[in-house]
Scaffold this motif. Sequence first.
Motif, PDB file in Angstrom:
ATOM      1  N   ALA A  65       0.841  -1.199   0.000  1.00 33.08           N
ATOM      2  CA  ALA A  65       0.000   0.000   0.000  1.00 33.08           C
ATOM      3  C   ALA A  65       0.872   1.242   0.000  1.00 33.08           C
ATOM      4  O   ALA A  65       1.906   1.294   0.661  1.00 33.08           O
ATOM      5  CB  ALA A  65      -0.918   0.012   1.220  1.00 33.08           C
ATOM      6  N   ASP A  69      -1.934   7.536  -0.703  1.00 24.56           N
ATOM      7  CA  ASP A  69      -3.127   7.384  -1.532  1.00 24.56           C
ATOM      8  C   ASP A  69      -4.322   7.065  -0.630  1.00 24.56           C
ATOM      9  O   ASP A  69      -4.288   6.076   0.107  1.00 24.56           O
ATOM     10  CB  ASP A  69      -2.925   6.253  -2.540  1.00 24.56           C
ATOM     11  N   PRO A  70      -5.378   7.889  -0.638  1.00 21.26           N
ATOM     12  CA  PRO A  70      -6.498   7.701   0.292  1.00 21.26           C
ATOM     13  C   PRO A  70      -7.125   6.311   0.239  1.00 21.26           C
ATOM     14  O   PRO A  70      -7.438   5.734   1.284  1.00 21.26           O
ATOM     15  CB  PRO A  70      -7.494   8.785  -0.124  1.00 21.26           C
ATOM     16  N   GLU A  71      -7.321   5.759  -0.954  1.00 26.00           N
ATOM     17  CA  GLU A  71      -7.960   4.447  -1.065  1.00 26.00           C
ATOM     18  C   GLU A  71      -7.075   3.343  -0.488  1.00 26.00           C
ATOM     19  O   GLU A  71      -7.559   2.437   0.196  1.00 26.00           O
ATOM     20  CB  GLU A  71      -8.311   4.152  -2.525  1.00 26.00           C
ATOM     21  N   GLN A  72      -5.780   3.424  -0.751  1.00 24.38           N
ATOM     22  CA  GLN A  72      -4.871   2.411  -0.219  1.00 24.38           C
ATOM     23  C   GLN A  72      -4.707   2.548   1.291  1.00 24.38           C
ATOM     24  O   GLN A  72      -4.582   1.541   2.000  1.00 24.38           O
ATOM     25  CB  GLN A  72      -3.517   2.514  -0.931  1.00 24.38           C
ATOM     26  N   GLN A  74      -7.056   3.509   3.248  1.00 23.96           N
ATOM     27  CA  GLN A  74      -8.298   2.946   3.798  1.00 23.96           C
ATOM     28  C   GLN A  74      -8.222   1.429   3.900  1.00 23.96           C
ATOM     29  O   GLN A  74      -8.780   0.840   4.827  1.00 23.96           O
ATOM     30  CB  GLN A  74      -9.491   3.371   2.939  1.00 23.96           C
ATOM     31  N   ARG A  75      -7.512   0.774   2.966  1.00 21.57           N
ATOM     32  CA  ARG A  75      -7.365  -0.678   3.042  1.00 21.57           C
ATOM     33  C   ARG A  75      -6.590  -1.086   4.295  1.00 21.57           C
ATOM     34  O   ARG A  75      -6.908  -2.085   4.943  1.00 21.57           O
ATOM     35  CB  ARG A  75      -6.647  -1.209   1.793  1.00 21.57           C
ATOM     36  N   GLU A  77      -6.412   0.748   7.055  1.00 24.02           N
ATOM     37  CA  GLU A  77      -7.324   1.032   8.170  1.00 24.02           C
ATOM     38  C   GLU A  77      -8.306  -0.129   8.367  1.00 24.02           C
ATOM     39  O   GLU A  77      -8.572  -0.541   9.512  1.00 24.02           O
ATOM     40  CB  GLU A  77      -8.100   2.315   7.901  1.00 24.02           C
ATOM     41  N   ARG A 123      -4.519   8.581  11.098  1.00 24.19           N
ATOM     42  CA  ARG A 123      -5.647   7.754  10.671  1.00 24.19           C
ATOM     43  C   ARG A 123      -5.490   6.305  11.129  1.00 24.19           C
ATOM     44  O   ARG A 123      -6.454   5.673  11.586  1.00 24.19           O
ATOM     45  CB  ARG A 123      -5.809   7.827   9.151  1.00 24.19           C
TER      46      ARG A 123
END
Length: 263
Positions: A65, A69-72, A74-75, A77, A123
């Motif tokens: 990850a 990158d916000p999407e990565q 989130q993974r 998290e 986060r």
Amino acid sequence: MADRPYPYRTALITGASSGIGTALARRLAAQGVSLVLVARRAERLRELAEELHRAHGVEVEALPADLTDPEQLQRVEARLTDSDRPIELLVNNAGSGAAGVFGNLPVDGEEATVRLNSQAPVRLTRAVLPRLRMAGHGGVLNVSSLTGQLPSPSLTTYAATKAFLTHFSQNLAVENRGTGVHVTALVPGLTKTDYFASNDFGPTPLPKFLWLGADQVAAAGLKAVAAGSRRCVPGAPYKLASALLSCTPPPLKRALGRYVWRR
């Protein structure tokens, strides 16, 4: 767990593919701790995961990850909030920052440094902390830097994010006092890692003996978070330097920073 030097059964380490992150992974795996390894370099991450599994028989999950990158992000998290596979120790080790005069550096890169060094630890810590508090057991080890305590021209954004990370960690340690959750800021000085190898800092007036090894830093950090220490500065010279910096007048610290980084 009582007979282990590190009282954790599982750990997630960011920036695990090299340097301090790899040293942390090796030390934890050697003590039977199951790992989730996070980094951008997927192939290197998988090689390390296979190596540690073969050597120590522990479960090692590679989770590639890019935390900027916000999407990565989130993974990762989501992995920390997975109640079926709980994480007991979070190590926020991933970090980067370009060397150079701030006004000459691309702003996108400086923003990425803030996201990786400051936003991602916030986060990820927020993701894992409620479950740790509910369990009454766990740890968060945030790998900061002594540059956050010293004006560091040529490392302006990097040093600022590390100052944030140190204070963030220490405030969390106070908030979680008595909960069974330990939060530790690991604050090393100069350390032999890919970060310094990949940035041209030019000549430094500091002698070679002041450079720490990644394993030395990892050992100190894991011992500190297991013991519930709020802050860990590895190496006697840097312990002394940190103590002196805390009471040094700002003009003298600025002069020292210009000397260390030759600016």
